[in-house]
Design a protein around this motif. Structure first.
Motif, mmCIF file in Angstrom:
data_model
loop_
_atom_site.group_PDB
_atom_site.id
_atom_site.type_symbol
_atom_site.label_atom_id
_atom_site.label_comp_id
_atom_site.label_asym_id
_atom_site.label_seq_id
_atom_site.Cartn_x
_atom_site.Cartn_y
_atom_site.Cartn_z
ATOM 1 N N ARG A 1 -1.271 57.981 81.439
ATOM 2 C CA ARG A 1 -0.330 58.823 82.179
ATOM 3 C C ARG A 1 1.083 58.696 81.640
ATOM 4 O O ARG A 1 1.796 59.683 81.497
ATOM 5 N N ARG B 1 1.926 65.137 75.187
ATOM 6 C CA ARG B 1 1.611 65.772 76.466
ATOM 7 C C ARG B 1 1.369 67.269 76.293
ATOM 8 O O ARG B 1 0.458 67.838 76.898
ATOM 9 N N ALA B 2 2.201 67.909 75.475
ATOM 10 C CA ALA B 2 2.069 69.361 75.309
ATOM 11 C C ALA B 2 0.774 69.726 74.593
ATOM 12 O O ALA B 2 0.063 70.652 75.007
ATOM 13 N N GLN C 1 -1.921 67.984 74.460
ATOM 14 C CA GLN C 1 -3.046 67.652 75.332
ATOM 15 C C GLN C 1 -3.328 68.792 76.310
ATOM 16 O O GLN C 1 -4.467 68.999 76.726
ATOM 17 N N LYS C 2 -2.290 69.538 76.642
ATOM 18 C CA LYS C 2 -2.445 70.676 77.555
ATOM 19 C C LYS C 2 -2.764 71.977 76.813
ATOM 20 O O LYS C 2 -2.821 73.034 77.434
ATOM 21 N N GLY C 3 -2.946 71.889 75.493
ATOM 22 C CA GLY C 3 -3.331 73.064 74.730
ATOM 23 C C GLY C 3 -2.189 73.881 74.181
ATOM 24 O O GLY C 3 -2.363 75.064 73.871
ATOM 25 N N ALA C 4 -1.001 73.291 74.039
ATOM 26 C CA ALA C 4 0.151 74.030 73.522
ATOM 27 C C ALA C 4 -0.057 74.392 72.055
ATOM 28 O O ALA C 4 -0.801 73.735 71.319
ATOM 29 N N ARG D 1 -6.024 66.847 71.618
ATOM 30 C CA ARG D 1 -5.205 65.760 72.112
ATOM 31 C C ARG D 1 -4.477 65.097 70.964
ATOM 32 O O ARG D 1 -4.925 65.088 69.831
#
Length: 480
Positions: free
Chosen positions: A21, A319-320, A322-325, A472
C-alpha cells in the motif's frame, strides 16, 4: 507461547498489508523468486553504484585538488566510460545469443564485466599517481594509464549492468517484471548512498597510500559482491545455449527490434529527454552557491531534495501503472514536470527566491525519475520479437550516451557563455555567472519540448496492446 505466536502473525499480516500500500515495490518478490534471492541478485547494482560514486564523486575531486591534474584532462577521463555506453545493445544481444555447453548465457557477461571493472580499479590509483608525478618513462604513460583504467572500469560497469538487468528480467515472471526491474534501480541508489558515506569516512585524512587502499579495496569488494550475487542465480538451460542452434546476427536482431512500431521515435525521445535532464547534474550546486549565494551545507541538501523527488516519481509511476495508466503519457508528464522545474530555477535568480530554487530541484528529480522509468518499460514492452538483453541494452545505450554528452555539454556551455560576458557591466542583461547557467537551463527546456514532440504520437495512442503484459511496476525496471 500461543499468545506470542498470535501476536507475531498479526504483526506479519499488518506488515504485508502496509507494504504494497505504501511501498509500491514491496511485493516484487514471488514464490519462484523469493525476497532473499531477489535482494542477493540486486547486489551487482551495489558494485555499479560504488564504482559510479568513485569515478564521478570522489576521484574527480581528488585528481583536481589533491593531485593537481588539469581540469580538462579530468573531464575527459570521467567522460571515458561514456564511450562504452553505445556497446550496451551489442552486449545485450551477445548475452541473448551466447552459446555455451554450461547452459548459462547471462553469468559469463556479468563475470567478464566484473573482471574488467576489477582490473580498471586495480590499476587506477597507480595510474593517477603516475599522472601526478612521473619521473621516468615517456610522458604519455601517465595519461594513457589513467585513460585505460577509466575505460576498463566503464566498460565493465556497462557490461555487468546490462547482463545483470537482463538476468533479473529472465528470472522474474512476466507480470511481475516491472516491479523487479524497479527494485534493481533502487538498489543502485542504495549502493551509491552507502559508498559515498564509506568513501567520505575513509578519505577523511587523505594521503596517496589511503587512496590506493580505498580504490583497490573497492576493486576487491566489486568481485566479492558479484560472486555472492551470481551464486546459483541463473538456471542451466543447455537447449538455449547449444552450439548448433541458429542465432541472428546483431545487425539482424537490431533491425528487427528497430522495425517494431514506435521504437525509433521512443529512442529519440529517450536521447533528448535524458540529455536534457542530465545537463544540470554538475551545475545545480554551483548555481546555488554562485548565483543564489547559498552555503555549502545548503547546496549539499539539494542532492537530497532531488533524490526525494526522484523517488516520488518512481512511486507515482508504480501506482499509476498498477492502475493501468498509459506509460507514454506518464513519460510525457515527466517531461512537463522537468520544464516546470527548470522554469522555477530560472526565475529563482531574478526573484532571489532560494525556496523556489529548491522546489525546482525537487520537481526536476520527480520528472526525471518518472520519464526514465516509463521509457524503459516502454522500450521493453515494444520488443515483442526481441530478447530482454537487446531491449535493455538499446535503451541503456541511448540513455547512458545522452547523459554523458549532456553532462559534458552543460559544463562547456556554461563556461563558454560566462567567458563571453565576463566583461559585462553589473546591470547588463547578461552577466556572469548567472548567464552561463541560464543559457544551459533554457537549452534544457528546449530539449524537453523536443522530447515531448517526439513522444507525442506515442502518448496520443488510446491503448497499448502490449502493456497488458506488465500492468504493475517494480524495482527492476529502473534505469541503470
Amino acid at each position: 507461547m500461543k499468545i506470542v505466536a498470535t501476536a507475531n502473525r498479526k504483526m506479519l499480516d499488518t506488515w504485508k498489508s502496509l507494504g504494497p500500500r505504501y511501498l509500491p515495490f514491496a511485493d516484487a518478490a514471488t514464490e519462484d523468486l523469493p525476497l532473499g534471492r531477489l535482494m542477493r541478485l540486486s547486489m551487482f547494482q551495489w558494485s555499479i553504484g560504488m564504482a559510479a560514486v568513485l569515478l564521478t564523486g570522489t576521484l574527480n575531486r581528488v585528481m583536481i585538488v589533491e593531485l593537481g591534474v588539469p581540469t580538462s584532462l579530468v573531464a575527459l577521463m570521467v567522460a571515458i566510460p561514456v564511450l562504452a555506453a553505445p556497446f550496451r545493445a551489442l552486449i545485450g544481444h551477445r548475452s541473448d545469443t551466447y552459446k555455451s555447453a554450461l547452459g548459462v548465457r547471462r553469468v559469463p557477461y556479468i563475470w567478464l564485466g566484473t573482471i574488467l571493472q576489477f582490473g580498471g580499479l586495480a590499476i587506477m590509483p597507480f595510474a593517477l599517481l603516475l599522472l601526478q608525478s612521473q619521473t621516468t618513462g615517456p610522458e604519455w604513460a601517465g595519461p594513457a594509464g589513467a585513460l585505460l583504467a577509466f575505460l576498463l572500469t566503464g566498460l565493465g560497469m556497462h557490461m555487468a549492468q546490462t547482463a545483470g538487468l537482463a538476468l533479473a528480467t529472465d528470472l522474474s515472471a512476466e507480470e511481475n517484471r516491472p516491479r523487479v526491474v524497479a527494485l534493481m534501480y533502487v538498489m543502485l541508489l542504495v549502493g551509491m548512498l552507502i559508498a559515498s558515506i564509506v568513501f567520505a569516512i575513509l578519505l577523511r585524512n587523505y594521503s596517496p597510500l589511503i587512496l590506493i587502499k580505498v580504490v583497490q579495496g573497492a576493486a576487491v569488494v566489486t568481485v566479492v559482491l558479484n560472486v555472492i550475487c551470481l551464486w546459483k542465480q541463473e538456471p542451466r538451460n543447455p537447449v538455449a545455449t547449444r552450439h548448433n542452434r541458429e542465432t541472428p546476427r546483431f545487425s539482424e536482431a537490431f533491425a528487427a527490434y528497430r522495425k517494431e512500431k514506435g521504437t525509433i521515435r521512443l529512442l529519440v525521445a529517450v536521447a533528448l529527454g535524458a540529455g536534457a535532464f542530465s545537463m544540470q547534474d554538475v551545475l545545480l550546486e554551483p548555481y546555488g552557491g554562485e548565483v543564489l549565494k547559498l552555503t555549502v551545507s545548503q547546496t549539499t541538501l539539494l542532492t537530497a531534495i532531488w533524490a526525494a523527488g526522484t523517488l516520488l516519481g518512481f512511486a507515482h509511476a508504480g501506482r499509476a501503472l498498477q492502475k493501468g495508466a498509459n506509460m507514454y503519457r506518464l513519460a510525457a508528464l515527466g517531461l512537463v514536470a522537468g520544464i516546470t522545474g527548470f522554469s522555477a530555477i530560472i526565475f529563482s535568480e531574478p526573484l532571489h527566491a532560494a525556496n523556489l530554487f529548491r522546489t525546482g530541484a525537487g520537481i526536476i528529480g520527480f520528472g526525471g525519475g518518472l520519464f526514465a522509468v516509463c521509457t524503459m518499460l516502454a522500450a521493453m514492452d515494444i520488443a515483442e520479437k526481441s530478447d530482454n538483453g537487446l531491449a535493455i541494452g538499446a535503451w541503456g545505450a541511448v540513455q547512458a550516451t545522452a547523459i554523458g554528452l549532456g553532462l559534458a555539454a552543460g559544463g562547456l556551455i556554461r563556461d563558454g557563455v560566462n567567458s563571453l560576458v565576463a566583461g559585462a557591466e553589473p546591470g547588463a542583461a547578461l552577466s556572469a555567472p548567472a548567464a552561463g547557467y541560464s543559457v544551459v537551463y533554457h537549452l534544457e527546456i528546449g530539449l524537453l519540448f523536443a522530447a515531448l514532440a517526439a513522444l507525442g504520437p506515442l502518448a496520443a495512442r488510446r491503448s497499448i496492446p502490449n502493456q497488458t503484459r506488465s500492468p504493475r511496476f517494480g524495482l527492476a525496471e529502473m534505469p541503470g
